[in-house]
Write a protein that holds these residues in place. Structure first.
Motif, PDB file in Angstrom:
ATOM      1  N   LYS A   2     -10.874  18.596  -2.694  1.00 12.65           N
ATOM      2  CA  LYS A   2      -9.758  17.945  -2.655  1.00 12.65           C
ATOM      3  C   LYS A   2      -9.014  17.344  -1.552  1.00 12.65           C
ATOM      4  CE  LYS A   2      -5.114  18.670  -5.199  1.00 12.65           C
ATOM      5  NZ  LYS A   2      -4.376  19.557  -5.658  1.00 12.65           N
ATOM      6  N   ASN A   3      -9.268  17.887  -0.424  1.00 13.63           N
ATOM      7  CA  ASN A   3      -8.981  17.518   0.777  1.00 13.63           C
ATOM      8  C   ASN A   3      -9.729  16.256   1.372  1.00 13.63           C
ATOM      9  OD1 ASN A   3      -6.963  19.590   1.196  1.00 13.63           O
ATOM     10  ND2 ASN A   3      -8.247  20.761   2.521  1.00 13.63           N
ATOM     11  N   LEU A   4     -11.106  16.217   0.933  1.00 17.49           N
ATOM     12  CA  LEU A   4     -11.819  15.172   1.219  1.00 17.49           C
ATOM     13  C   LEU A   4     -11.332  14.076   0.562  1.00 17.49           C
ATOM     14  CD1 LEU A   4     -14.545  14.252   2.905  1.00 17.49           C
ATOM     15  CD2 LEU A   4     -15.786  14.925   0.780  1.00 17.49           C
ATOM     16  N   LYS A   5     -11.021  14.293  -0.627  1.00 18.23           N
ATOM     17  CA  LYS A   5     -10.338  13.024  -1.516  1.00 18.23           C
ATOM     18  C   LYS A   5      -8.969  12.360  -0.761  1.00 18.23           C
ATOM     19  CE  LYS A   5     -12.541  13.508  -6.013  1.00 18.23           C
ATOM     20  NZ  LYS A   5     -12.373  13.779  -7.514  1.00 18.23           N
ATOM     21  N   LEU A   6      -8.229  13.375  -0.453  1.00 14.94           N
ATOM     22  CA  LEU A   6      -6.902  12.984   0.124  1.00 14.94           C
ATOM     23  C   LEU A   6      -7.118  12.183   1.504  1.00 14.94           C
ATOM     24  CD1 LEU A   6      -4.865  16.100  -0.804  1.00 14.94           C
ATOM     25  CD2 LEU A   6      -4.661  13.852  -1.494  1.00 14.94           C
ATOM     26  N   GLU A   7      -8.055  12.762   2.295  1.00 13.58           N
ATOM     27  CA  GLU A   7      -8.353  12.294   3.537  1.00 13.58           C
ATOM     28  C   GLU A   7      -8.936  10.599   3.307  1.00 13.58           C
ATOM     29  OE1 GLU A   7     -10.890  14.554   5.848  1.00 13.58           O
ATOM     30  OE2 GLU A   7      -9.604  16.260   6.077  1.00 13.58           O
ATOM     31  N   GLU A   8      -9.660  10.467   2.338  1.00 10.36           N
ATOM     32  CA  GLU A   8     -10.120   9.359   1.959  1.00 10.36           C
ATOM     33  C   GLU A   8      -9.118   8.175   1.707  1.00 10.36           C
ATOM     34  OE1 GLU A   8     -13.147   9.502  -0.829  1.00 10.36           O
ATOM     35  OE2 GLU A   8     -14.487  10.382   0.356  1.00 10.36           O
ATOM     36  N   LYS A   9      -8.095   8.749   0.843  1.00  8.25           N
ATOM     37  CA  LYS A   9      -7.036   7.835   0.296  1.00  8.25           C
ATOM     38  C   LYS A   9      -6.353   7.641   1.506  1.00  8.25           C
ATOM     39  CE  LYS A   9      -3.706   7.720  -3.189  1.00  8.25           C
ATOM     40  NZ  LYS A   9      -3.428   8.035  -4.463  1.00  8.25           N
ATOM     41  N   ILE A  10      -5.999   8.680   2.285  1.00  5.49           N
ATOM     42  CA  ILE A  10      -5.200   8.556   3.618  1.00  5.49           C
ATOM     43  C   ILE A  10      -5.823   7.334   4.495  1.00  5.49           C
ATOM     44  CG2 ILE A  10      -4.513   9.377   5.670  1.00  5.49           C
ATOM     45  CD1 ILE A  10      -3.937  12.079   4.455  1.00  5.49           C
ATOM     46  N   THR A  11      -6.892   7.232   4.662  1.00  6.40           N
ATOM     47  CA  THR A  11      -7.748   6.290   5.575  1.00  6.40           C
ATOM     48  C   THR A  11      -7.536   4.780   4.749  1.00  6.40           C
ATOM     49  OG1 THR A  11      -9.330   8.028   6.173  1.00  6.40           O
ATOM     50  CG2 THR A  11      -9.830   5.722   6.462  1.00  6.40           C
ATOM     51  N   MET A  12      -7.609   4.858   3.616  1.00  4.67           N
ATOM     52  CA  MET A  12      -7.562   3.639   2.913  1.00  4.67           C
ATOM     53  C   MET A  12      -6.019   2.992   2.897  1.00  4.67           C
ATOM     54  SD  MET A  12      -8.058   2.928  -1.173  1.00  4.67           S
ATOM     55  CE  MET A  12      -6.393   3.809  -1.675  1.00  4.67           C
ATOM     56  N   LEU A  13      -5.158   4.167   2.656  1.00  9.62           N
ATOM     57  CA  LEU A  13      -3.610   3.601   2.932  1.00  9.62           C
ATOM     58  C   LEU A  13      -3.411   3.146   4.495  1.00  9.62           C
ATOM     59  CD1 LEU A  13      -2.003   6.479   0.848  1.00  9.62           C
ATOM     60  CD2 LEU A  13      -2.125   3.817   0.194  1.00  9.62           C
ATOM     61  N   GLN A  14      -3.891   3.718   5.392  1.00  7.46           N
ATOM     62  CA  GLN A  14      -3.847   3.360   6.674  1.00  7.46           C
ATOM     63  C   GLN A  14      -4.530   1.999   7.119  1.00  7.46           C
ATOM     64  OE1 GLN A  14      -5.791   6.578   8.819  1.00  7.46           O
ATOM     65  NE2 GLN A  14      -3.610   7.516   9.380  1.00  7.46           N
ATOM     66  N   GLN A  15      -5.468   1.719   6.353  1.00  9.80           N
ATOM     67  CA  GLN A  15      -6.118   0.219   6.458  1.00  9.80           C
ATOM     68  C   GLN A  15      -5.095  -0.738   5.757  1.00  9.80           C
ATOM     69  OE1 GLN A  15     -10.164   0.833   4.626  1.00  9.80           O
ATOM     70  NE2 GLN A  15     -10.952   1.495   6.571  1.00  9.80           N
ATOM     71  N   GLN A  16      -4.966  -0.315   4.538  1.00  6.89           N
ATOM     72  CA  GLN A  16      -3.770  -1.274   4.005  1.00  6.89           C
ATOM     73  C   GLN A  16      -2.651  -1.501   4.831  1.00  6.89           C
ATOM     74  OE1 GLN A  16      -3.112   0.275  -0.014  1.00  6.89           O
ATOM     75  NE2 GLN A  16      -4.847  -0.581  -0.843  1.00  6.89           N
ATOM     76  N   ASN A  17      -2.051  -0.503   5.405  1.00  9.86           N
ATOM     77  CA  ASN A  17      -1.008  -0.651   6.255  1.00  9.86           C
ATOM     78  C   ASN A  17      -1.180  -1.564   7.562  1.00  9.86           C
ATOM     79  OD1 ASN A  17       1.777  -0.325   7.155  1.00  9.86           O
ATOM     80  ND2 ASN A  17       1.145   1.828   8.055  1.00  9.86           N
ATOM     81  N   GLU A  18      -2.199  -1.371   8.069  1.00  6.48           N
ATOM     82  CA  GLU A  18      -2.820  -2.263   9.114  1.00  6.48           C
ATOM     83  C   GLU A  18      -2.838  -3.733   8.804  1.00  6.48           C
ATOM     84  OE1 GLU A  18      -4.162  -1.539  12.523  1.00  6.48           O
ATOM     85  OE2 GLU A  18      -3.399   0.364  12.329  1.00  6.48           O
ATOM     86  N   GLU A  19      -3.397  -3.797   7.580  1.00  6.03           N
ATOM     87  CA  GLU A  19      -3.619  -5.487   6.852  1.00  6.03           C
ATOM     88  C   GLU A  19      -2.367  -5.969   6.661  1.00  6.03           C
ATOM     89  OE1 GLU A  19      -6.138  -4.980   3.646  1.00  6.03           O
ATOM     90  OE2 GLU A  19      -7.884  -4.381   4.880  1.00  6.03           O
ATOM     91  N   LEU A  20      -1.510  -5.140   6.234  1.00  4.40           N
ATOM     92  CA  LEU A  20      -0.163  -5.639   5.850  1.00  4.40           C
ATOM     93  C   LEU A  20       0.659  -5.858   7.352  1.00  4.40           C
ATOM     94  CD1 LEU A  20       0.885  -3.186   2.900  1.00  4.40           C
ATOM     95  CD2 LEU A  20       0.443  -5.932   2.779  1.00  4.40           C
ATOM     96  N   ARG A  21       0.422  -5.170   8.317  1.00  4.08           N
ATOM     97  CA  ARG A  21       1.310  -5.333   9.379  1.00  4.08           C
ATOM     98  C   ARG A  21       0.597  -6.823  10.093  1.00  4.08           C
ATOM     99  NH1 ARG A  21       4.436  -0.998  11.690  1.00  4.08           N
ATOM    100  NH2 ARG A  21       3.846   1.108  10.492  1.00  4.08           N
ATOM    101  N   ALA A  22      -0.489  -6.787  10.030  1.00  6.62           N
ATOM    102  CA  ALA A  22      -1.110  -7.999  10.508  1.00  6.62           C
ATOM    103  C   ALA A  22      -0.581  -9.388   9.741  1.00  6.62           C
ATOM    104  CB  ALA A  22      -2.766  -8.122  10.476  1.00  6.62           C
ATOM    105  N   ARG A  23      -0.628  -9.392   8.317  1.00  6.54           N
ATOM    106  CA  ARG A  23      -0.115 -10.541   7.677  1.00  6.54           C
ATOM    107  C   ARG A  23       1.330 -10.433   7.977  1.00  6.54           C
ATOM    108  NH1 ARG A  23      -1.445  -9.264   1.344  1.00  6.54           N
ATOM    109  NH2 ARG A  23      -0.115 -11.199   1.188  1.00  6.54           N
ATOM    110  N   ILE A  24       2.234  -9.471   8.222  1.00 10.18           N
ATOM    111  CA  ILE A  24       3.662  -9.813   8.600  1.00 10.18           C
ATOM    112  C   ILE A  24       3.762 -10.460   9.722  1.00 10.18           C
ATOM    113  CG2 ILE A  24       5.500  -8.515   9.388  1.00 10.18           C
ATOM    114  CD1 ILE A  24       5.055  -6.424   7.031  1.00 10.18           C
ATOM    115  N   GLU A  25       3.113 -10.002  10.868  1.00 10.66           N
ATOM    116  CA  GLU A  25       2.887 -10.742  12.203  1.00 10.66           C
ATOM    117  C   GLU A  25       2.500 -12.251  12.080  1.00 10.66           C
ATOM    118  OE1 GLU A  25       0.634 -10.033  16.320  1.00 10.66           O
ATOM    119  OE2 GLU A  25       1.007  -8.308  15.435  1.00 10.66           O
ATOM    120  N   GLN A  26       1.492 -12.485  11.345  1.00  6.70           N
ATOM    121  CA  GLN A  26       0.944 -13.791  11.039  1.00  6.70           C
ATOM    122  C   GLN A  26       2.065 -14.626  10.459  1.00  6.70           C
ATOM    123  OE1 GLN A  26      -2.365 -14.240   8.202  1.00  6.70           O
ATOM    124  NE2 GLN A  26      -3.263 -15.990   9.354  1.00  6.70           N
TER     125      GLN A  26
END
Length: 103
Positions: A2-26
């Protein structure tokens, strides 16, 4: 597991967050550029409007001088099928008074 799945989800959400920040800056950069371009275009339009007003005033003044003044020499417009000839009346050196001569 369960922790492994949650960590994967956290990583995915962090990547999405970074992409959204880059789009906002652009988008912010594009918004600034468009704002500058808009301001420049507004300034250009204002100058064009003022120039048009100035030309209109000059045109009105010249038409008034033509209608109100006395002629020095004859004035002819180039012949055109439906355009009458114009001749100025005799007089002193002030602007021409125009009258139409029929063909």
């Amino acid at each position: 597991e369960k922790n492994l799945k949650l960590e994967e989800k956290i990583t995915m959400l962090q990547q999405q967050n970074e992409e959204l920040r880059a789009r906002i800056e652009q988008n912010t950069v594009i918004t600034r550029q468009l704002s500058e371009e808009n301001a420049n275009l507004q300034e250009y339009v204002e100058k064009e409007v003022e120039e048009k007003k100035k030309l209109s005033r000059t045109n009105e003044e010249l038409l008034w001088k033509l209608q109100e003044g006395d002629a020095v020499s004859p004035v002819k417009l180039p012949p055109a099928p439906s355009t009458p000839f114009y001749r100025c009346s005799s007089g002193n050196s002030s602007p021409a008074k125009v009258r139409t001569l029929r063909r």
